[in-house]
Motif scaffolding. Structure first.
Motif, PDB file in Angstrom:
ATOM      1  N   LEU A 174     -53.655 -24.959  21.519  1.00 32.91           N
ATOM      2  CA  LEU A 174     -54.974 -24.233  21.961  1.00 32.91           C
ATOM      3  C   LEU A 174     -54.700 -23.576  23.372  1.00 32.91           C
ATOM      4  N   GLU A 176     -51.758 -22.936  24.557  1.00 33.96           N
ATOM      5  CA  GLU A 176     -50.859 -21.905  24.327  1.00 33.96           C
ATOM      6  C   GLU A 176     -51.581 -20.607  23.867  1.00 33.96           C
ATOM      7  N   ALA A 177     -52.358 -20.823  22.819  1.00 36.56           N
ATOM      8  CA  ALA A 177     -53.096 -19.541  22.463  1.00 36.56           C
ATOM      9  C   ALA A 177     -53.755 -18.924  23.383  1.00 36.56           C
ATOM     10  N   ALA A 178     -54.423 -19.645  24.141  1.00 32.80           N
ATOM     11  CA  ALA A 178     -55.215 -19.122  25.549  1.00 32.80           C
ATOM     12  C   ALA A 178     -54.171 -18.378  26.506  1.00 32.80           C
ATOM     13  N   ARG A 179     -53.173 -19.112  26.547  1.00 36.65           N
ATOM     14  CA  ARG A 179     -52.320 -18.328  27.567  1.00 36.65           C
ATOM     15  C   ARG A 179     -51.759 -16.776  27.152  1.00 36.65           C
ATOM     16  N   ILE A 180     -51.490 -17.015  25.742  1.00 37.86           N
ATOM     17  CA  ILE A 180     -51.304 -15.675  25.085  1.00 37.86           C
ATOM     18  C   ILE A 180     -52.194 -14.838  25.261  1.00 37.86           C
ATOM     19  N   ASP A 181     -53.347 -15.261  24.885  1.00 38.91           N
ATOM     20  CA  ASP A 181     -54.547 -14.374  25.112  1.00 38.91           C
ATOM     21  C   ASP A 181     -54.927 -13.812  26.589  1.00 38.91           C
ATOM     22  N   GLY A 182     -54.255 -14.547  27.785  1.00 40.11           N
ATOM     23  CA  GLY A 182     -54.500 -14.119  29.086  1.00 40.11           C
ATOM     24  C   GLY A 182     -55.336 -15.029  29.705  1.00 40.11           C
ATOM     25  N   ALA A 183     -55.607 -16.274  29.400  1.00 37.10           N
ATOM     26  CA  ALA A 183     -56.358 -16.887  30.305  1.00 37.10           C
ATOM     27  C   ALA A 183     -55.733 -17.722  31.223  1.00 37.10           C
ATOM     28  N   PHE A 188     -59.417 -20.894  31.250  1.00 41.32           N
ATOM     29  CA  PHE A 188     -59.143 -21.788  30.084  1.00 41.32           C
ATOM     30  C   PHE A 188     -60.095 -23.326  30.175  1.00 41.32           C
TER      31      PHE A 188
ATOM     32  N   LYS B  73     -48.864 -13.612  28.743  1.00 37.00           N
ATOM     33  CA  LYS B  73     -49.797 -12.470  28.388  1.00 37.00           C
ATOM     34  C   LYS B  73     -49.181 -11.162  28.835  1.00 37.00           C
ATOM     35  N   TYR B  87     -59.870 -21.321  18.261  1.00 39.20           N
ATOM     36  CA  TYR B  87     -60.746 -21.833  19.372  1.00 39.20           C
ATOM     37  C   TYR B  87     -62.117 -22.299  18.395  1.00 39.20           C
TER      38      TYR B  87
END
Lengths: 282, 359
Positions: A174, A176-183, A188, B73, B87
């Motif tokens: 979760l 990591e996904a957020a990091r890739i999304d740019g958070a 986060f 990113k 999420y």
């Protein structure tokens, strides 16, 4: 275990009913006492059925106050208690969530040392460190203030530990996904962690609010100004009323009022509370 | 659109090095599958490309940009995780839109991209649902949608189909292949499933113990494996391996049977070697044959519907034969032959392929 034998069923109900009576009876007495006038409450036998002075007493308590706290209306004390309990609750949640966030998600030197240092404070509740804490609060000129009432009670190992456990169950992907999304870390925290821990926050709020509301010793120690009295210590002051006999009806009315906010919080947040303590799926 | 270049990548956790000197050049628009047994470091390689893991040594280039020190990113990549990593508190729409919002795209643009992805993935009617209200396959689609809307230059997939049941996996595999055909974007896909590798890839990278064993097209990997490991890993059932002694023009197996090898140019100093043959290449006969054929007992038969597998042993070695359906007699024994052109020879020492074919 599910059994359907009538005897067991009767027996378990009997025990439950006894339990309910045991808990409910004092509350009933409180209510009855609050509805008679002061004179009736000093005669024996004490009444078991409600009288008809309930609303008079309510008005009296709110406008005049009782005993040692004379002139100090219950309304103000309720307000003080509410402010203190809310400050403690929100402060505790904010501080412990942030420290748990730091401990779980950041790699820094002595991370575990810090965690254990926080954890060890479990052994040091306010009652144990009351003198040094008083000293600190006094030196910071926070006696007789809301800050002084709440800040020393805010730091909490239990809550930090609880949030740490919650965060540990959040899958790494979760983040990591957020990091890739740019958070970034703060995004986060706000966008993902906060909403995910919603139920835990609610559960903690209930517990901590009641903890704060029920504080007795600490407020007693640092408030000398009647304007800063909280309701729980106020009740005690009333009972120790000077020469005259305690005004039981008014004291009981105040007690009743003091019980109300925690009850409201519990009932209002019951569903979230249970979810927060039992829900495992994130 | 971008190529991905790995130059001598290494990765250590503490003192243990888990990825050793990996170099590869992935061309623009290729579908690359990195395959290997679990714990071989394939996911670590992918995570380093994604920027979730720092490289301990070497360079990673995406397009013509060195990305070693860039945040995930900023690498123009999108990643799909094995457990979806949606999420949980956001509905499908927000799951897809979150990254775009952080990139500060306009509302209209976000709406357009999400709707486009939703249509492509047939998620239109689920946009308002939460992940937990979706089935596994739908969640996987949302995860892909989240990657799609970013319009990345490289898609990274970390075992995305492992959590699905066999039927759905097949279906999603086909959809993925279609998606790649439509988009033409570079995709790097990590899996331990050799079937996924064979069916999806333009180029397969076989990894073992943190090293690349072989890079090649599925055909190359299947028909010309560089080592025993690759030969045994790709193909189902796996290739049979039989230790053999090489002596004057023949290869004697452990049970004394001699495979004629007059035409093979085996170096005369090679005594010990390992013979490999794919299960479907072994010839089988019920009828007694003369020289060159080996009589074997069939231990048991596995019926697959479309064919069957025969299990037998040569010395201590198990041998699997793959056969088409047909004769359904209860087979307990038969005669087998190893056609010389279907044999592979591997070094006894390091398992590397020995080039001995005469042609």
């Amino acid at each position: 275990m599910i059994e359907q034998r009538p005897l067991t069923s009767f027996f378990s109900h009997f025990i439950l009913i006894c339990g309910v009576l045991l808990v409910a009876f004092p509350i009933w007495i409180t209510f009855v006492a609050a509805s008679h006038d002061t004179a009736r409450m000093v005669q024996v036998p004490l009444p078991l059925l409600p009288g008809n002075h309930f609303f008079e007493n309510l008005l009296e308590a709110f406008t005049h106050g009782v005993g040692n706290a004379k002139g100090q209306s219950v309304g103000l004390m309720l307000m003080n208690s509410l402010i203190m309990a809310l400050m403690i609750a929100f402060g505790k949640i904010a501080i412990s969530m942030l420290s748990a966030f730091a401990i779980v998600y950041f790699r820094f030197p002595f991370r575990m040392t810090f965690f254990w240092m926080i954890f060890i404070t479990l052994m040091l509740p306010v009652e144990v460190r009351i003198l040094p804490t008083f000293e600190v609060v006094a030196n910071l000129h926070m006696l007789n203030s809301y800050w002084g009432l709440s800040i020393p009670l805010i730091a909490s190992a239990t809550a930090t530990f609880m949030f740490r456990q919650t965060f540990l169950t959040v899958p790494d992907e979760l983040l990591e996904a957020a990091r890739i999304d740019g958070a970034g870390p703060i995004r986060f925290f706000i966008d993902i962690l906060l909403p995910i821990s919603r139920t835990n926050i609610a559960a903690l709020f209930v517990i901590v609010f009641i903890y704060g509301w029920n504080q007795y010793m600490w407020p007693l120690l640092i408030t000398t100004d009647k304007d800063m009295y909280t309701i729980v210590m106020g009740i005690k002051q009333m009972v120790e009323a000077v020469e005259e006999a305690p005004e039981w009806s008014l004291i009981m009315m105040t007690t009743l009022l003091a019980m109300l906010p925690p009850v409201v919080v519990v009932i209002g947040m019951q569903r979230l509370f249970i979810k927060g303590l039992t829900e495992t799926e994130k | 659109m971008a190529e991905v270049i790995l130059e001598n990548i290494t990765k250590s956790f503490g003192k243990t090095e888990v990825v050793h000197n990996v170099s590869a050049h992935f061309h623009d628009g290729e579908f690359i599958v990195i395959v290997g047994p679990s714990g071989c470091g394939k996911s670590t390689v992918l995570r380093m490309i994604a920027g979730l893991e720092e490289v301990s040594g070497g360079n990673i280039k995406i397009g013509d940009k060195l990305v070693n020190n860039l945040e995930p990113k900023d690498r123009r990549i999108a990643m799909v995780f094995q457990n979806y990593a949606l999420y949980p508190h956001m509905n499908v729409y927000n799951n897809m839109a979150y990254g775009l919002r952080l990139q500060k795209h306009s509302k209209v643009e976000i709406e357009r991209r999400v709707q486009e992805a939703a249509q492509l993935l047939q998620l239109g009617e689920y946009l308002q649902r939460r992940p937990r209200q979706l089935s596994g396959g739908q969640r996987q689609r949302v995860a892909m949608g989240r990657a799609l809307v970013r319009k990345p230059e490289v898609f990274l997939f970390d075992e995305p189909l492992s959590n699905l049941d066999a039927k759905l996996r097949h279906q999603m595999r086909v959809e993925l292949k279609k998606m790649h055909k439509n988009l033409g974007t570079t995709m790097i896909y990590v899996t331990h499933d050799q079937v996924e590798a064979m069916t999806l890839a333009d180029k397969i990278v076989v990894v073992n113990k943190g090293r690349i064993e072989q890079i090649g097209s599925p055909d190359e990997i299947y028909n010309a494996p560089a080592s025993m490991f690759v030969a045994g890993f790709i193909g189902c059932p796996p290739m049979n391996f039989l230790p053999a002694q090489h002596s004057n023009g023949g290869l004697s197996l452990e049970n004394g049977f001699i495979i004629p090898a007059k035409d093979l140019l085996i170096p005369s100093d090679t005594r010990q070697l390992i013979v490999g043959i794919r299960p479907e290449k072994i010839e089988f006969s019920h009828l007694q044959r003369e020289s060159g054929w080996l009589e074997v007992d069939i231990d048991f038969i596995e019926k697959l519907g479309s064919g069957k597998l025969l299990y037998t042993t040569i010395g201590p070695q198990q041998l699997i034969l793959s056969m088409a359906n047909g004769d359904d007699r209860h087979i307990t024994r038969g005669w087998i032959r190893f056609p010389a052109e279907a044999l592979y020879f591997f070094s006894h020492q390091d398992g590397s392929l020995l080039k001995v074919k005469s042609s």
